[in-house]
Design a protein around this motif. Sequence first.
Motif, mmCIF file in Angstrom:
data_model
loop_
_atom_site.group_PDB
_atom_site.id
_atom_site.type_symbol
_atom_site.label_atom_id
_atom_site.label_comp_id
_atom_site.label_asym_id
_atom_site.label_seq_id
_atom_site.Cartn_x
_atom_site.Cartn_y
_atom_site.Cartn_z
ATOM 1 N N LYS A 4 11.833 -58.692 28.093
ATOM 2 C CA LYS A 4 10.792 -59.584 28.611
ATOM 3 C C LYS A 4 11.283 -61.026 28.633
ATOM 4 N N LYS A 5 11.910 -61.463 27.531
ATOM 5 C CA LYS A 5 12.400 -62.841 27.465
ATOM 6 C C LYS A 5 13.530 -63.074 28.463
ATOM 7 N N LEU A 6 14.414 -62.076 28.612
ATOM 8 C CA LEU A 6 15.507 -62.198 29.578
ATOM 9 C C LEU A 6 14.963 -62.324 30.993
ATOM 10 N N LEU A 7 13.956 -61.536 31.308
ATOM 11 C CA LEU A 7 13.340 -61.595 32.636
ATOM 12 C C LEU A 7 12.665 -62.938 32.874
ATOM 13 N N ILE A 165 24.817 -62.942 26.297
ATOM 14 C CA ILE A 165 23.650 -62.058 26.220
ATOM 15 C C ILE A 165 23.850 -60.830 27.105
ATOM 16 N N LEU A 166 24.352 -61.038 28.312
ATOM 17 C CA LEU A 166 24.568 -59.912 29.229
ATOM 18 C C LEU A 166 25.711 -59.015 28.766
ATOM 19 N N ILE A 167 26.746 -59.602 28.169
ATOM 20 C CA ILE A 167 27.846 -58.789 27.649
ATOM 21 C C ILE A 167 27.370 -57.932 26.486
ATOM 22 N N GLU A 168 26.558 -58.516 25.594
ATOM 23 C CA GLU A 168 25.993 -57.739 24.481
ATOM 24 C C GLU A 168 25.164 -56.565 24.983
ATOM 25 N N ARG A 169 24.434 -56.804 26.077
ATOM 26 C CA ARG A 169 23.495 -55.798 26.576
ATOM 27 C C ARG A 169 24.186 -54.731 27.418
ATOM 28 N N TYR A 170 25.152 -55.123 28.257
ATOM 29 C CA TYR A 170 25.719 -54.194 29.238
ATOM 30 C C TYR A 170 27.206 -53.896 29.039
ATOM 31 N N GLY A 171 27.848 -54.556 28.084
ATOM 32 C CA GLY A 171 29.289 -54.417 27.940
ATOM 33 C C GLY A 171 29.994 -55.533 28.691
ATOM 34 N N ILE A 172 31.264 -55.758 28.367
ATOM 35 C CA ILE A 172 31.928 -56.960 28.865
ATOM 36 C C ILE A 172 32.146 -56.939 30.386
#
Length: 287
Positions: A4-7, A165-172
């Motif tokens: 939610k916060k990312l969006l 944040i995106l790397i943590e969530r989806y991989g590098i």
Amino acid sequence: MSNKKLLIYCGLIFFVSWVIQIFIILIFKDLNSLSAKLGHAVTMISPLLVTIGFMISNKNLRTKLLWKPKRNVFCISLLAIVISTITAFVVLFVMQYLRLGHSGWFEFSSSSVAISGGPFLLGLGQQTWIFFIFNILITAIVYSLLTGIIAIGEEFAWRGFLQGILIERYGIIKGIIFLGFLWAMWHLPIQLAGYNYPDNPVLGSLIISPLMLISVSFFYAWLTLKSNSFLPAAIAHGAFNTIEEGVISNINLEVPMLYLISIKLVVTLLTGLVFVYLIRQKSFNIH
């Protein structure tokens, strides 16, 4: 950061930027005019302001910001400028080799280079190759640092905050690809209006720009991860907006603009693949 916060964060960055871009499109007939460029500068600063506001209201996210550089930050920043400059000249040399265009600034010979125009700090005229390279390097460093100040507005958000944040969530790899795509879509209104790709705005906005900026994102990601700071990426961004665009935009074309854009895209893709390889070869600490 929750979904939610990312969006919300991404939505705010896009909303503010798109409103500014639409305003520029409606007010200025010439998107390359000085007044419009001042508007572009405001657009570039907007992600910084949104991110600062977001971190003020979400204090726990401040630790996500990559801003404390390692000691190697100066070497990495210089490398960022050199690579951006080399990329520009590779595009120029390919265009001239294929006889698709020639530089409006430079005439090359085996022993020297004649500079007939451009804001080169060590002067114009006939120069030896060694002096010419030094002239280009000094000019690139100065202008990259100056315009890098404005580029901080974007890179504070893209590489400094959102990348980790995106790397943590989806991989590098997937995280950097997603960031590059978001970065391209952030430019969408102004590019659809003809900025950057005046002859092919739809193709440029929806295909070429995403491929280009995803590739560039791997370069900027490596700079950021290697130095632990978004500052080298901001300097590289400054180099892209000055020395790289300056050299490429002053190519006198014998063919439609799409040829130049295509060669620039191929060179950028190949550069991006190099940094994909380098990133995959090294383990970085992502907080």
